[in-house]
Design a protein around this motif. Structure first.
Motif, PDB file in Angstrom:
ATOM      1  N   ASP A   1      16.293  33.338  -8.631  1.00 43.68           N
ATOM      2  CA  ASP A   1      15.201  32.362  -8.789  1.00 43.68           C
ATOM      3  C   ASP A   1      15.388  31.121  -7.929  1.00 43.68           C
ATOM      4  O   ASP A   1      14.660  30.139  -8.082  1.00 43.68           O
ATOM      5  CB  ASP A   1      15.067  31.966 -10.260  1.00 43.68           C
ATOM      6  CG  ASP A   1      16.298  31.224 -10.771  1.00 43.68           C
ATOM      7  OD1 ASP A   1      17.344  31.244 -10.083  1.00 43.68           O
ATOM      8  OD2 ASP A   1      16.208  30.621 -11.864  1.00 43.68           O
ATOM      9  N   HIS A   2      16.367  31.127  -7.057  1.00 44.77           N
ATOM     10  CA  HIS A   2      16.593  29.994  -6.170  1.00 44.77           C
ATOM     11  C   HIS A   2      17.107  30.494  -4.819  1.00 44.77           C
ATOM     12  O   HIS A   2      17.219  31.706  -4.594  1.00 44.77           O
ATOM     13  CB  HIS A   2      17.599  29.009  -6.786  1.00 44.77           C
ATOM     14  CG  HIS A   2      18.977  29.581  -6.935  1.00 44.77           C
ATOM     15  ND1 HIS A   2      19.355  30.357  -8.013  1.00 44.77           N
ATOM     16  CD2 HIS A   2      20.084  29.508  -6.130  1.00 44.77           C
ATOM     17  CE1 HIS A   2      20.620  30.728  -7.876  1.00 44.77           C
ATOM     18  NE2 HIS A   2      21.086  30.231  -6.741  1.00 44.77           N
ATOM     19  N   TYR A   3      17.380  29.554  -3.920  1.00 43.83           N
ATOM     20  CA  TYR A   3      17.927  29.882  -2.607  1.00 43.83           C
ATOM     21  C   TYR A   3      19.287  29.210  -2.449  1.00 43.83           C
ATOM     22  O   TYR A   3      19.627  28.274  -3.198  1.00 43.83           O
ATOM     23  CB  TYR A   3      16.990  29.398  -1.490  1.00 43.83           C
ATOM     24  CG  TYR A   3      15.734  30.218  -1.339  1.00 43.83           C
ATOM     25  CD1 TYR A   3      15.601  31.159  -0.320  1.00 43.83           C
ATOM     26  CD2 TYR A   3      14.657  30.043  -2.206  1.00 43.83           C
ATOM     27  CE1 TYR A   3      14.443  31.908  -0.166  1.00 43.83           C
ATOM     28  CE2 TYR A   3      13.495  30.783  -2.073  1.00 43.83           C
ATOM     29  CZ  TYR A   3      13.401  31.714  -1.047  1.00 43.83           C
ATOM     30  OH  TYR A   3      12.254  32.457  -0.908  1.00 43.83           O
ATOM     31  N   GLU A   4      20.041  29.666  -1.468  1.00 42.48           N
ATOM     32  CA  GLU A   4      21.268  28.975  -1.062  1.00 42.48           C
ATOM     33  C   GLU A   4      21.140  28.577   0.404  1.00 42.48           C
ATOM     34  O   GLU A   4      20.648  29.352   1.232  1.00 42.48           O
ATOM     35  CB  GLU A   4      22.494  29.877  -1.264  1.00 42.48           C
ATOM     36  CG  GLU A   4      22.818  30.102  -2.734  1.00 42.48           C
ATOM     37  CD  GLU A   4      24.067  30.945  -2.938  1.00 42.48           C
ATOM     38  OE1 GLU A   4      24.604  31.486  -1.935  1.00 42.48           O
ATOM     39  OE2 GLU A   4      24.518  31.058  -4.100  1.00 42.48           O
ATOM     40  N   ILE A   5      21.565  27.363   0.699  1.00 49.65           N
ATOM     41  CA  ILE A   5      21.424  26.787   2.042  1.00 49.65           C
ATOM     42  C   ILE A   5      22.770  26.811   2.747  1.00 49.65           C
ATOM     43  O   ILE A   5      23.803  26.438   2.166  1.00 49.65           O
ATOM     44  CB  ILE A   5      20.895  25.334   1.965  1.00 49.65           C
ATOM     45  CG1 ILE A   5      19.588  25.279   1.181  1.00 49.65           C
ATOM     46  CG2 ILE A   5      20.700  24.754   3.367  1.00 49.65           C
ATOM     47  CD1 ILE A   5      18.417  25.954   1.812  1.00 49.65           C
ATOM     48  N   TYR A   6      22.737  27.215   4.032  1.00 50.92           N
ATOM     49  CA  TYR A   6      23.950  27.261   4.857  1.00 50.92           C
ATOM     50  C   TYR A   6      23.659  26.607   6.209  1.00 50.92           C
ATOM     51  O   TYR A   6      22.633  26.890   6.841  1.00 50.92           O
ATOM     52  CB  TYR A   6      24.404  28.707   5.084  1.00 50.92           C
ATOM     53  CG  TYR A   6      24.820  29.425   3.834  1.00 50.92           C
ATOM     54  CD1 TYR A   6      26.145  29.410   3.410  1.00 50.92           C
ATOM     55  CD2 TYR A   6      23.878  30.117   3.059  1.00 50.92           C
ATOM     56  CE1 TYR A   6      26.534  30.075   2.241  1.00 50.92           C
ATOM     57  CE2 TYR A   6      24.255  30.776   1.897  1.00 50.92           C
ATOM     58  CZ  TYR A   6      25.579  30.750   1.495  1.00 50.92           C
ATOM     59  OH  TYR A   6      25.960  31.400   0.343  1.00 50.92           O
ATOM     60  N   GLY A   7      24.564  25.730   6.646  1.00 54.05           N
ATOM     61  CA  GLY A   7      24.425  25.119   7.969  1.00 54.05           C
ATOM     62  C   GLY A   7      24.686  23.630   7.933  1.00 54.05           C
ATOM     63  O   GLY A   7      25.175  23.079   6.936  1.00 54.05           O
ATOM     64  N   GLU A   8      24.343  22.959   9.015  1.00 52.08           N
ATOM     65  CA  GLU A   8      24.681  21.541   9.188  1.00 52.08           C
ATOM     66  C   GLU A   8      23.462  20.710   9.580  1.00 52.08           C
ATOM     67  O   GLU A   8      22.653  21.133  10.410  1.00 52.08           O
ATOM     68  CB  GLU A   8      25.732  21.405  10.290  1.00 52.08           C
ATOM     69  CG  GLU A   8      26.063  19.970  10.665  1.00 52.08           C
ATOM     70  CD  GLU A   8      26.736  19.872  12.022  1.00 52.08           C
ATOM     71  OE1 GLU A   8      26.718  18.777  12.602  1.00 52.08           O
ATOM     72  OE2 GLU A   8      27.261  20.894  12.512  1.00 52.08           O
ATOM     73  N   LYS A   9      23.316  19.551   8.965  1.00 56.32           N
ATOM     74  CA  LYS A   9      22.342  18.543   9.385  1.00 56.32           C
ATOM     75  C   LYS A   9      23.120  17.385  10.004  1.00 56.32           C
ATOM     76  O   LYS A   9      24.083  16.889   9.428  1.00 56.32           O
ATOM     77  CB  LYS A   9      21.516  18.062   8.189  1.00 56.32           C
ATOM     78  CG  LYS A   9      20.594  19.140   7.602  1.00 56.32           C
ATOM     79  CD  LYS A   9      19.499  19.565   8.556  1.00 56.32           C
ATOM     80  CE  LYS A   9      18.580  20.596   7.923  1.00 56.32           C
ATOM     81  NZ  LYS A   9      17.478  21.017   8.814  1.00 56.32           N
ATOM     82  N   TYR A  10      22.678  16.952  11.174  1.00 53.80           N
ATOM     83  CA  TYR A  10      23.493  16.060  12.006  1.00 53.80           C
ATOM     84  C   TYR A  10      23.224  14.575  11.765  1.00 53.80           C
ATOM     85  O   TYR A  10      24.103  13.744  11.945  1.00 53.80           O
ATOM     86  CB  TYR A  10      23.256  16.402  13.474  1.00 53.80           C
ATOM     87  CG  TYR A  10      24.311  15.874  14.413  1.00 53.80           C
ATOM     88  CD1 TYR A  10      25.643  16.238  14.264  1.00 53.80           C
ATOM     89  CD2 TYR A  10      23.970  15.009  15.456  1.00 53.80           C
ATOM     90  CE1 TYR A  10      26.616  15.761  15.136  1.00 53.80           C
ATOM     91  CE2 TYR A  10      24.940  14.531  16.323  1.00 53.80           C
ATOM     92  CZ  TYR A  10      26.262  14.907  16.162  1.00 53.80           C
ATOM     93  OH  TYR A  10      27.216  14.432  17.028  1.00 53.80           O
ATOM     94  N   PHE A  11      22.004  14.205  11.386  1.00 46.42           N
ATOM     95  CA  PHE A  11      21.679  12.823  11.020  1.00 46.42           C
ATOM     96  C   PHE A  11      21.062  12.851   9.625  1.00 46.42           C
ATOM     97  O   PHE A  11      19.861  13.060   9.486  1.00 46.42           O
ATOM     98  CB  PHE A  11      20.712  12.185  12.017  1.00 46.42           C
ATOM     99  CG  PHE A  11      21.366  11.689  13.266  1.00 46.42           C
ATOM    100  CD1 PHE A  11      22.042  10.475  13.274  1.00 46.42           C
ATOM    101  CD2 PHE A  11      21.313  12.433  14.430  1.00 46.42           C
ATOM    102  CE1 PHE A  11      22.643  10.014  14.436  1.00 46.42           C
ATOM    103  CE2 PHE A  11      21.916  11.980  15.587  1.00 46.42           C
ATOM    104  CZ  PHE A  11      22.590  10.772  15.593  1.00 46.42           C
ATOM    105  N   ALA A  12      21.873  12.676   8.630  1.00 43.59           N
ATOM    106  CA  ALA A  12      21.443  12.760   7.231  1.00 43.59           C
ATOM    107  C   ALA A  12      21.607  11.388   6.592  1.00 43.59           C
ATOM    108  O   ALA A  12      22.691  11.034   6.130  1.00 43.59           O
ATOM    109  CB  ALA A  12      22.251  13.822   6.494  1.00 43.59           C
ATOM    110  N   SER A  13      20.531  10.613   6.562  1.00 49.01           N
ATOM    111  CA  SER A  13      20.607   9.260   6.008  1.00 49.01           C
ATOM    112  C   SER A  13      20.510   9.285   4.490  1.00 49.01           C
ATOM    113  O   SER A  13      19.818  10.113   3.906  1.00 49.01           O
ATOM    114  CB  SER A  13      19.501   8.382   6.595  1.00 49.01           C
ATOM    115  OG  SER A  13      19.777   8.073   7.942  1.00 49.01           O
TER     116      SER A  13
END
Length: 556
Positions: free
Chosen positions: A188-200
């Motif tokens: 019932d949900h998702y999983e996120i994989y990876g990188e965000k480079y400018f995360a304020s």
């Protein structure tokens, strides 16, 4: 300490145009209280945060576990609490107790304008929380909305969850379609994989909006979906999120900006999986209005600092305001700040209607909204830097010393040209609107009608504006049908001319309100369209006292 009404009557004149009588009376009282707090406690805390109390990453606990916590000083925490409890975010979405009805963006942005004069860094998290609240209210399913929206719009009755919007990745930057962060369906949900480079606002937010690509989705922006990602699980542990490092920024040091890595973070899909970028563009436009509001706020603070210094500083036996060149500078800055503030609030009034009832706005109204946002975000950001520079120059050597606020204003202003779209990106946005919606035709018709409706005595000052409009019409005809590289080359130039015309008409429309506003309009038109090298009128000197004192009667 002066009252806000004495310092900024132009703000209240604008609010009176767009708020009904009861709401205006409430706003007048509450903004006065908030401004007094901004100029005292919040301002002092901002100095401490900028110089000694910047956010710090606590990467590991004493046992070596990755806890990725952000330390912020106690004064900053108090500013966070006090600001959100004013309803700067919450009252856009829920009733104001004293009025018994839901507020609006006009009042919220008036609060943001005041906050940005002292702590534009913290206005970034406020902006991100506003964007998160907007997306949740309009696009999230009822289950997600019921669980998280009350926390995002909290004014103290429940725990506050600040928001964040994580778009940028290393390989993409402004090219969001190149994003690679993955979303994997898990029941019932998702999983996120990876990188965000400018995360304020990393580590400070309770929830974040994250663009990610569901496995198997198409390339580009059409394959991006939008997810709500809680920073922590219900038991308080990190939700598969880690901070690699904080960015060492030039300015706006109050807000922690980070490189964030997702390692199976639990996430909830927002709305239609194929409309993620569309949803985020709505949030982006909201943030761009915030950017313009922060810009006019910095402009106002820089102007006031320059004005107060010039009034009190003696040089060669006279105060600085005794000298014509100083008078010209201060008068010119005053005209530019007032006109652009009025333009922003005219936009905000229209934006408020489009954004709070998106299903009722036509495609042309949405295009007009996007056009004005792009134009004013671009211009005001550049002006904020120019105003901070002028304030430093007015102070001389003192303006370059960190004991004064002027260096921080310049450092904080610089981000506004970059955040949420550079001038080049905004120029391309204007070009897209011209191609897809023929928004230039609406613009030309609107400006022409407003010029024609001016009273005769005001119309006399509009000659350079009419010439500029004719030049724009001819340039657009020339541009039509040209190669892609020719059109993109001219996009920013066209956007700037559109903005010149829009601001000039704002100035001319207000010129009929008083003799002082007529002088403001003439000064502004001189700034935009130029004047002869020899200025025999010298209106900035002749009417200096009336220009700087908005309550003083003009003696023509």
């Amino acid at each position: 300490m002066k009252q806000l009404r004495e310092v900024d009557p132009n703000l209240f004149a604008n609010l009176k145009k767009y708020l009904d009588k009861k709401f205006y009376a409430y706003a007048e009282e509450e903004l006065e209280k908030f401004w007094q707090r901004c100029m005292t406690d919040i301002d002092r805390r901002a100095v401490h945060t900028d110089r000694e109390g910047q956010p710090r990453l606590i990467k590991y606990d004493r046992f070596g576990n990755d806890i990725s916590e952000i330390w912020v000083n106690e004064g900053y925490k108090q500013t966070v609490k006090e600001t959100y409890e004013t309803g700067i975010v919450g009252y856009v979405h829920k009733p104001i107790p004293a009025l018994g009805r839901v507020g609006n963006y006009i009042y919220s942005y008036a609060q943001g304008y005041l906050l940005s004069q002292v702590e534009p860094g913290f206005y970034c998290p406020v902006t991100l929380t506003m964007a998160t609240a907007y997306v949740l209210e309009h696009f999230a399913d009822e289950r997600i909305k019921a669980k998280y929206l009350p926390h995002v719009i909290s004014t103290g009755e429940v725990e506050l969850y600040e928001g964040a919007t994580f778009l940028t990745e290393r390989q993409g930057g402004s090219d969001v379609g190149a994003n690679e962060v993955r979303a994997v369906l898990c029941g019932d949900h998702y999983e996120i994989y990876g990188e965000k480079y400018f995360a304020s606002n990393a580590g400070m937010c309770g929830v974040a909006l994250v663009l990610a690509r569901i496995d198997g989705s198409e390339a580009g922006t059409k394959g991006l979906s939008l997810f709500l990602v809680p920073w922590r699980n219900d038991d308080g542990t990190l939700n598969g999120i880690h901070i690699r490092r904080l960015k060492d920024k030039l300015g706006v040091r109050a807000v922690p900006s980070a490189e964030v890595v997702f390692e199976g973070a639990k996430a909830y899909l927002i709305g239609d999986a194929k409309k993620g970028f569309y949803y985020m563009m709505g949030a982006l436009n909201l943030s761009r209005v915030c950017n313009a509001v922060a810009s006019i706020g910095i402009m106002k603070r820089a102007l006031e600092e320059a004005k107060q210094y010039a009034v009190n500083r003696q040089a060669f036996g006279h105060t600085l305001t005794s000298y014509p060149m100083v008078k010209e500078t201060l008068a010119n800055l005053t005209a530019r700040q007032e006109v652009q503030t009025s333009a922003c609030f005219e936009l905000i009034s229209f934006f408020d209607r489009v954004m709070r009832t998106p299903g009722q706005a036509s495609e042309q109204e949405k295009a007009w909204n996007r056009l004005l946002i792009a134009l004013l975000k671009m211009r005001t950001a550049e002006e904020a830097i120019a105003f901070a520079h002028e304030a430093i120059e007015m102070h001389g050597g003192n303006g370059y010393i960190e004991d004064f606020v002027t260096p921080r204003l310049l450092r904080d202003a610089q981000v506004l040209t970059v955040w949420e779209g550079t001038a080049n990106i905004l120029g391309l946005e204007v070009l897209r609107l011209i191609r897809k919606y023929r928004v230039h035709e609406t613009f030309i018709q609107t400006i022409s009608e407003q010029l024609a409706a001016l009273p005769g005595e005001i119309r006399a000052f509009a000659t350079p504006v009419e010439s500029g409009l004719n030049e724009l019409i001819q340039s657009l005809k020339q541009l039509h049908g040209q190669r892609e590289d020719v059109q993109t080359y001219h996009a920013k130039k066209i956007a700037n001319r559109l903005c010149d015309l829009y601001l000039s008409v704002i100035a001319l429309k207000e010129a009929g309100e008083s003799e002082r506003k007529q002088i403001i309009a003439r000064l502004f038109l001189q700034h935009i369209w130029g004047c002869d090298l020899f200025d025999d009128e010298m209106i900035s000197v002749r009417y200096f006292e009336a220009i700087m004192n908005e309550t003083k009667k003009v003696e023509v």
